[in-house]
Design a protein around this motif. Structure first.
Motif, short mmCIF file in Angstrom:
data_model
loop_
_atom_site.label_atom_id
_atom_site.label_comp_id
_atom_site.label_asym_id
_atom_site.label_seq_id
_atom_site.Cartn_x
_atom_site.Cartn_y
_atom_site.Cartn_z
N ILE A 46 0.85 -1.19 0.00
CA ILE A 46 0.00 0.00 0.00
C ILE A 46 0.89 1.24 0.00
N THR A 47 0.70 2.11 -0.96
CA THR A 47 1.54 3.29 -1.15
C THR A 47 0.68 4.55 -1.24
N PRO A 48 1.29 5.74 -1.16
CA PRO A 48 0.52 6.98 -1.37
C PRO A 48 -0.16 7.02 -2.73
N GLN A 49 0.41 6.30 -3.70
CA GLN A 49 -0.15 6.32 -5.05
C GLN A 49 -1.41 5.47 -5.19
N ASN A 50 -1.50 4.36 -4.42
CA ASN A 50 -2.66 3.49 -4.61
C ASN A 50 -3.62 3.46 -3.43
N VAL A 51 -3.32 4.22 -2.36
CA VAL A 51 -4.17 4.14 -1.17
C VAL A 51 -5.60 4.56 -1.46
N SER A 52 -5.80 5.46 -2.41
CA SER A 52 -7.15 5.91 -2.72
C SER A 52 -7.97 4.86 -3.47
N LYS A 53 -7.29 3.81 -3.93
CA LYS A 53 -7.97 2.77 -4.70
C LYS A 53 -8.30 1.53 -3.87
N LEU A 54 -8.02 1.58 -2.58
CA LEU A 54 -8.29 0.43 -1.73
C LEU A 54 -9.78 0.15 -1.65
N LYS A 55 -10.11 -1.11 -1.55
CA LYS A 55 -11.50 -1.54 -1.38
C LYS A 55 -11.61 -2.44 -0.16
N VAL A 56 -12.77 -2.46 0.45
CA VAL A 56 -13.01 -3.30 1.61
C VAL A 56 -12.97 -4.76 1.19
N ALA A 57 -12.10 -5.55 1.83
CA ALA A 57 -12.00 -6.98 1.53
C ALA A 57 -12.92 -7.79 2.44
N TRP A 58 -13.04 -7.38 3.69
CA TRP A 58 -13.93 -8.06 4.63
C TRP A 58 -14.17 -7.16 5.83
N THR A 59 -15.20 -7.47 6.59
CA THR A 59 -15.54 -6.75 7.82
C THR A 59 -15.89 -7.76 8.90
N TYR A 60 -15.33 -7.57 10.09
CA TYR A 60 -15.66 -8.42 11.23
C TYR A 60 -16.35 -7.56 12.27
N HIS A 61 -17.57 -7.90 12.63
CA HIS A 61 -18.34 -7.13 13.59
C HIS A 61 -18.04 -7.60 15.01
N MET A 62 -17.54 -6.70 15.83
CA MET A 62 -17.23 -7.03 17.22
C MET A 62 -18.49 -7.25 18.04
N LYS A 63 -19.50 -6.44 17.80
CA LYS A 63 -20.70 -6.51 18.64
C LYS A 63 -21.37 -7.87 18.50
N PRO A 64 -21.74 -8.51 19.61
CA PRO A 64 -22.39 -9.82 19.55
C PRO A 64 -23.68 -9.80 18.75
N THR A 65 -24.45 -8.71 18.88
CA THR A 65 -25.70 -8.56 18.12
C THR A 65 -25.80 -7.11 17.67
N PRO A 66 -26.56 -6.82 16.61
CA PRO A 66 -26.72 -5.43 16.17
C PRO A 66 -27.33 -4.53 17.25
N GLU A 67 -28.11 -5.12 18.16
CA GLU A 67 -28.77 -4.34 19.19
C GLU A 67 -27.85 -4.01 20.37
N THR A 68 -26.70 -4.68 20.45
CA THR A 68 -25.78 -4.46 21.56
C THR A 68 -25.27 -3.02 21.56
N ARG A 69 -25.24 -2.42 22.73
CA ARG A 69 -24.75 -1.03 22.84
C ARG A 69 -23.28 -0.96 22.44
N ALA A 70 -22.94 0.01 21.60
CA ALA A 70 -21.56 0.17 21.15
C ALA A 70 -20.67 0.64 22.29
N LEU A 71 -19.53 -0.02 22.48
CA LEU A 71 -18.58 0.33 23.52
C LEU A 71 -17.27 0.77 22.89
N PRO A 72 -16.53 1.67 23.53
CA PRO A 72 -15.29 2.18 22.93
C PRO A 72 -14.16 1.17 23.00
N SER A 73 -13.25 1.24 22.05
CA SER A 73 -12.06 0.40 22.02
C SER A 73 -10.89 1.19 21.46
N GLN A 74 -9.70 0.97 22.01
CA GLN A 74 -8.47 1.54 21.49
C GLN A 74 -7.52 0.42 21.05
#
Length: 282
Positions: free
Chosen positions: A56-84
């Motif tokens: 990943i370089t300054p030249q191609n960073v704008s062309k990145l696409k989402v490959a996958w997403t992992y949802h931390m929340k156990p359910t969509p209704e779960t209250r969002a909690l902060p993480s660092q």
């Protein structure tokens, strides 16, 4: 400070923990090669936060696409909690903790879940990260090491997600020991990833900042057994360097004076660098 061969010298990703997203350059995926891992919170023991990867370089960073997403929340209704949390990557495996009481292992290329370790009810991993220990031979396999909101230090097998069979009591020890708590009942936990030096895990502290309370001492523990190896008194005791700068009895039961953030380790020199905060007020 008790005797030890480790001398103590006095790419954060902040987010609401909905999930992690993997991105790839349009040229394709690449699996991390040796030396290209991210094995600790700041990339390396010195916390340089620099990766040698060049895909990943300054030249191609704008062309990145989402490959996958992992949802931390156990359910969509779960209250969002902060993480660092900054995920660790070893080879093609990603590890991270969630504010919902889980340690997760994923395939870094696909985002597929490999295993999940569920902490006991009401217990969550440190909000600022976990640590990786490469282990020692077959008896002590590669492990993940992390503190918890209940004041425990836990070690689990990096390959299986199972608690260590040799560390403490089924992979856990309490950090709320009598010499630290001193009879107080205030909350004491770990807010950041511990440091690792050879077979020693170095624990930080999260304690109240008030006139009297639990100690903010830094301690080193044997990762093979869970036994205490050394203690560095953040508020110097009688006979220790700096004690004479304290008013009479002003040092006694003084809380604060803790490493709440990320420590670094110089493995070549055998030193740990500990960023202490100020002690509690009078």
């Amino acid at each position: 400070m008790s005797k030890t061969n480790l001398r103590a010298n006095v790419f954060r990703a902040g987010a609401v923990a909905a999930g992690f997203a993997g991105v790839v350059a349009l040229s394709g995926l690449a699996i991390a090669a040796p030396g290209e891992d991210w094995p600790t919170y700041g990339h390396d023991d010195g916390g340089m936060r620099y990766s040698p990867l060049t895909q990943i370089t300054p030249q191609n960073v704008s062309k990145l696409k989402v490959a996958w997403t992992y949802h931390m929340k156990p359910t969509p209704e779960t209250r969002a909690l902060p993480s660092q949390m900054t995920p660790l990557v070893i080879g093609n495996t990603m590890y991270f903790g969630t504010p919902y009481g889980r340690i997760v292992s994923l395939d870094a290329t696909t985002g597929k879940e490999i295993w999940v370790y569920q902490l006991p009810e009401g217990e969550r991993p440190s909000v600022r990260g976990i640590a990786y220990w490469p282990g020692e031979g077959s008896k002590y396999p590669a492990s993940l090491v992390f503190g918890t909101t209940q004041g425990n230090l836990r070690v689990i097998n990096a390959k299986t997600g199972k608690p260590s069979e040799t560390f403490g009591d089924h992979g856990a020890i309490t950090l709320r020991t009598p010499e630290i708590m001193r009879g107080y009942t205030d909350n004491y936990a770990m807010s950041s990833a511990p440091g690792i030096y050879k077979n020693i895990v170095i624990t930080n502290a999260s304690n109240p900042e008030k006139p009297k309370g639990p100690s903010g001492d830094t301690r080193g523990w044997d990762l093979r057994t869970g036994k205490l190896v050394w203690t560095f008194h953040s508020i110097p005791r009688p006979g220790e360097f700096g004690h004479d700068t304290w008013p009479e009895n002003g040092w006694q039961d003084r809380p604060g004076g803790k490493v709440g953030g990320r420590m670094t380790v110089d493995a070549e020199r055998g030193t740990a660098h500990l960023p202490y905060g100020e002690p509690g007020p009078e």
